[in-house]
Motif scaffolding. Sequence first.
Motif, PDB file in Angstrom:
ATOM      1  N   ASN A   1       0.805  -1.221   0.000  1.00  0.00           N
ATOM      2  CA  ASN A   1       0.000   0.000   0.000  1.00  0.00           C
ATOM      3  C   ASN A   1       0.842   1.277   0.000  1.00  0.00           C
ATOM      4  O   ASN A   1       0.848   2.042   0.945  1.00  0.00           O
ATOM      5  CB  ASN A   1      -0.987  -0.001   1.161  1.00  0.00           C
ATOM      6  CG  ASN A   1      -2.025  -1.087   1.008  1.00  0.00           C
ATOM      7  OD1 ASN A   1      -2.356  -1.496  -0.092  1.00  0.00           O
ATOM      8  ND2 ASN A   1      -2.543  -1.559   2.115  1.00  0.00           N
TER       9      ASN A   1
ATOM     10  N   THR B   1       1.737   4.973  -1.166  1.00  0.00           N
ATOM     11  CA  THR B   1       1.083   6.207  -1.605  1.00  0.00           C
ATOM     12  C   THR B   1       2.119   7.064  -2.331  1.00  0.00           C
ATOM     13  O   THR B   1       3.260   7.165  -1.892  1.00  0.00           O
ATOM     14  CB  THR B   1       0.499   6.974  -0.407  1.00  0.00           C
ATOM     15  OG1 THR B   1      -0.505   6.166   0.213  1.00  0.00           O
ATOM     16  CG2 THR B   1      -0.118   8.291  -0.831  1.00  0.00           C
TER      17      THR B   1
ATOM     18  N   ASN C   1      -2.593   5.729  -4.787  1.00  0.00           N
ATOM     19  CA  ASN C   1      -2.364   4.613  -3.873  1.00  0.00           C
ATOM     20  C   ASN C   1      -2.229   3.349  -4.701  1.00  0.00           C
ATOM     21  O   ASN C   1      -3.057   3.084  -5.595  1.00  0.00           O
ATOM     22  CB  ASN C   1      -3.524   4.469  -2.874  1.00  0.00           C
ATOM     23  CG  ASN C   1      -3.486   5.556  -1.833  1.00  0.00           C
ATOM     24  OD1 ASN C   1      -2.594   5.599  -1.010  1.00  0.00           O
ATOM     25  ND2 ASN C   1      -4.457   6.456  -1.881  1.00  0.00           N
TER      26      ASN C   1
END
Length: 100
Positions: free
Chosen positions: A5, A7, A59
Motif C-alpha cells: 500500500n 502512496t 495509492n
Amino acid sequence: MSQKNLTVVARVKAKKGAEEDVRRVLSSLIKPTHQEPGCIDYVMHQGADDKSLFLFYENWISKEALDEHIRKPYIQAFIAKADDLLDGPLDITFWKKAKG
C-alpha cells in the motif's frame, strides 16, 4: 522499498500557456491507470489559485505495481512529452501510512 500500500504524491507545473494541454494529457492517464490491477486510487487535482499546478494523489498495492504502471506505454508517452509541457521536473514523493 517493497512495502504494501504505497502512496505517491506527484506534482507537476505546466509551462506558461500549456496549462490546458497539460490538463488534457494528464486527464487521459486516469482511465487506463484505474484499470491497472495494482491501482487503488489515482486522483488528479489542479491548483485552485495557480492553474499551472497539478497534483496526483495515488495509492498502489505495492512498489512493484507502481513500477509496472511507470512502464505502461501511456505513462512513457507522457514522460517523453514532459520537457515540452512542464516547467521543471516531475516532483514525486513516496509515502506509507503512519502507525498511530
